[in-house]
Design a protein around this motif. Structure first.
Motif, PDB file in Angstrom:
ATOM      1  N   THR A  69     -14.888   3.066   9.691  1.00 39.95           N
ATOM      2  CA  THR A  69     -16.186   3.733   9.565  1.00 39.95           C
ATOM      3  C   THR A  69     -17.101   2.948   8.634  1.00 39.95           C
ATOM      4  N   LEU A  70     -16.555   2.533   7.523  1.00 40.24           N
ATOM      5  CA  LEU A  70     -17.360   1.761   6.570  1.00 40.24           C
ATOM      6  C   LEU A  70     -17.781   0.418   7.157  1.00 40.24           C
ATOM      7  N   VAL A  71     -16.870  -0.200   7.900  1.00 44.33           N
ATOM      8  CA  VAL A  71     -17.119  -1.532   8.459  1.00 44.33           C
ATOM      9  C   VAL A  71     -18.089  -1.503   9.638  1.00 44.33           C
ATOM     10  N   SER A  72     -18.004  -0.501  10.494  1.00 49.10           N
ATOM     11  CA  SER A  72     -18.790  -0.529  11.735  1.00 49.10           C
ATOM     12  C   SER A  72     -19.800   0.607  11.889  1.00 49.10           C
ATOM     13  N   TRP A  73     -19.443   1.812  11.496  1.00 48.96           N
ATOM     14  CA  TRP A  73     -20.339   2.935  11.722  1.00 48.96           C
ATOM     15  C   TRP A  73     -21.511   2.942  10.751  1.00 48.96           C
ATOM     16  N   VAL A  74     -21.258   2.629   9.489  1.00 50.63           N
ATOM     17  CA  VAL A  74     -22.341   2.604   8.504  1.00 50.63           C
ATOM     18  C   VAL A  74     -23.403   1.565   8.891  1.00 50.63           C
ATOM     19  N   PRO A  75     -23.031   0.323   9.237  1.00 53.63           N
ATOM     20  CA  PRO A  75     -24.059  -0.620   9.689  1.00 53.63           C
ATOM     21  C   PRO A  75     -24.788  -0.161  10.956  1.00 53.63           C
ATOM     22  N   TYR A  76     -24.084   0.490  11.863  1.00 55.51           N
ATOM     23  CA  TYR A  76     -24.717   1.034  13.071  1.00 55.51           C
ATOM     24  C   TYR A  76     -25.806   2.032  12.697  1.00 55.51           C
ATOM     25  N   MET A  77     -25.469   2.982  11.818  1.00 56.06           N
ATOM     26  CA  MET A  77     -26.439   4.003  11.424  1.00 56.06           C
ATOM     27  C   MET A  77     -27.604   3.389  10.653  1.00 56.06           C
ATOM     28  N   LEU A  78     -27.334   2.417   9.820  1.00 52.79           N
ATOM     29  CA  LEU A  78     -28.420   1.734   9.105  1.00 52.79           C
ATOM     30  C   LEU A  78     -29.360   1.041  10.086  1.00 52.79           C
ATOM     31  N   ALA A  79     -28.803   0.366  11.077  1.00 50.32           N
ATOM     32  CA  ALA A  79     -29.626  -0.328  12.070  1.00 50.32           C
ATOM     33  C   ALA A  79     -30.498   0.662  12.840  1.00 50.32           C
ATOM     34  N   VAL A  80     -29.916   1.769  13.274  1.00 51.75           N
ATOM     35  CA  VAL A  80     -30.683   2.765  14.024  1.00 51.75           C
ATOM     36  C   VAL A  80     -31.797   3.344  13.152  1.00 51.75           C
ATOM     37  N   SER A  81     -31.474   3.677  11.909  1.00 52.39           N
ATOM     38  CA  SER A  81     -32.488   4.294  11.052  1.00 52.39           C
ATOM     39  C   SER A  81     -33.604   3.323  10.681  1.00 52.39           C
ATOM     40  N   ILE A  82     -33.281   2.059  10.503  1.00 52.55           N
ATOM     41  CA  ILE A  82     -34.298   1.070  10.133  1.00 52.55           C
ATOM     42  C   ILE A  82     -35.117   0.626  11.347  1.00 52.55           C
ATOM     43  N   LEU A  83     -34.447   0.432  12.482  1.00 50.67           N
ATOM     44  CA  LEU A  83     -35.121  -0.127  13.653  1.00 50.67           C
ATOM     45  C   LEU A  83     -35.878   0.909  14.500  1.00 50.67           C
ATOM     46  N   SER A  84     -35.472   2.169  14.478  1.00 51.27           N
ATOM     47  CA  SER A  84     -36.107   3.182  15.335  1.00 51.27           C
ATOM     48  C   SER A  84     -37.620   3.252  15.192  1.00 51.27           C
TER      49      SER A  84
END
Length: 120
Positions: A69-84
């Motif tokens: 979760t720390l390795v893959s899900w956190v960066p995923y959520m950061l990308a979605v929140s920043i890029l949306s």
């Protein structure tokens, strides 16, 4: 693995997913958010894994998922929140998923290679 168990797993996961969507569409945002934050799939999976494989298997899997979760899900959520707001939600989600899968597959390959989180 037998068919009745697969049906139970499928229906249980589908019910939780449907509940989240219905709550969101009914303007119950707090309840939808809370339901989304509940680790539904791991909750269901760990219940059934515990029944068939025991507590040690659940423990090792939980450690694996926590790090993953720390390795893959956190960066995923950061990308979605920043890029949306910049490129729109659909493109942001696709970019986030790309990041997620690259990191998740790398993590899984390394975990298998180095025999991390093994119950044996």
């Amino acid at each position: 693995m037998n068919i009745p168990n697969l049906i139970i797993y499928f229906v249980t996961g589908g019910l939780f997913t449907t509940l989240i969507i219905v709550l969101e569409e009914s303007s119950h945002r707090v309840l939808s958010g809370l339901a989304t934050l509940v680790p539904v799939f791991t909750l269901i999976a760990y219940f059934f894994i515990g029944q068939t494989q025991g507590g040690r298997a659940v423990s090792e899997h939980a450690k694996f998922v926590l790090v993953g979760t720390l390795v893959s899900w956190v960066p995923y959520m950061l990308a979605v929140s920043i890029l949306s707001p910049k490129i729109g939600p659909q493109k942001a989600i696709l970019c986030g998923l790309g990041i997620f899968f690259i990191l998740a597959i790398t993590y899984i390959v390394l975990a298998i290679h180095f025999h991390l989180f093994s119950t044996k």
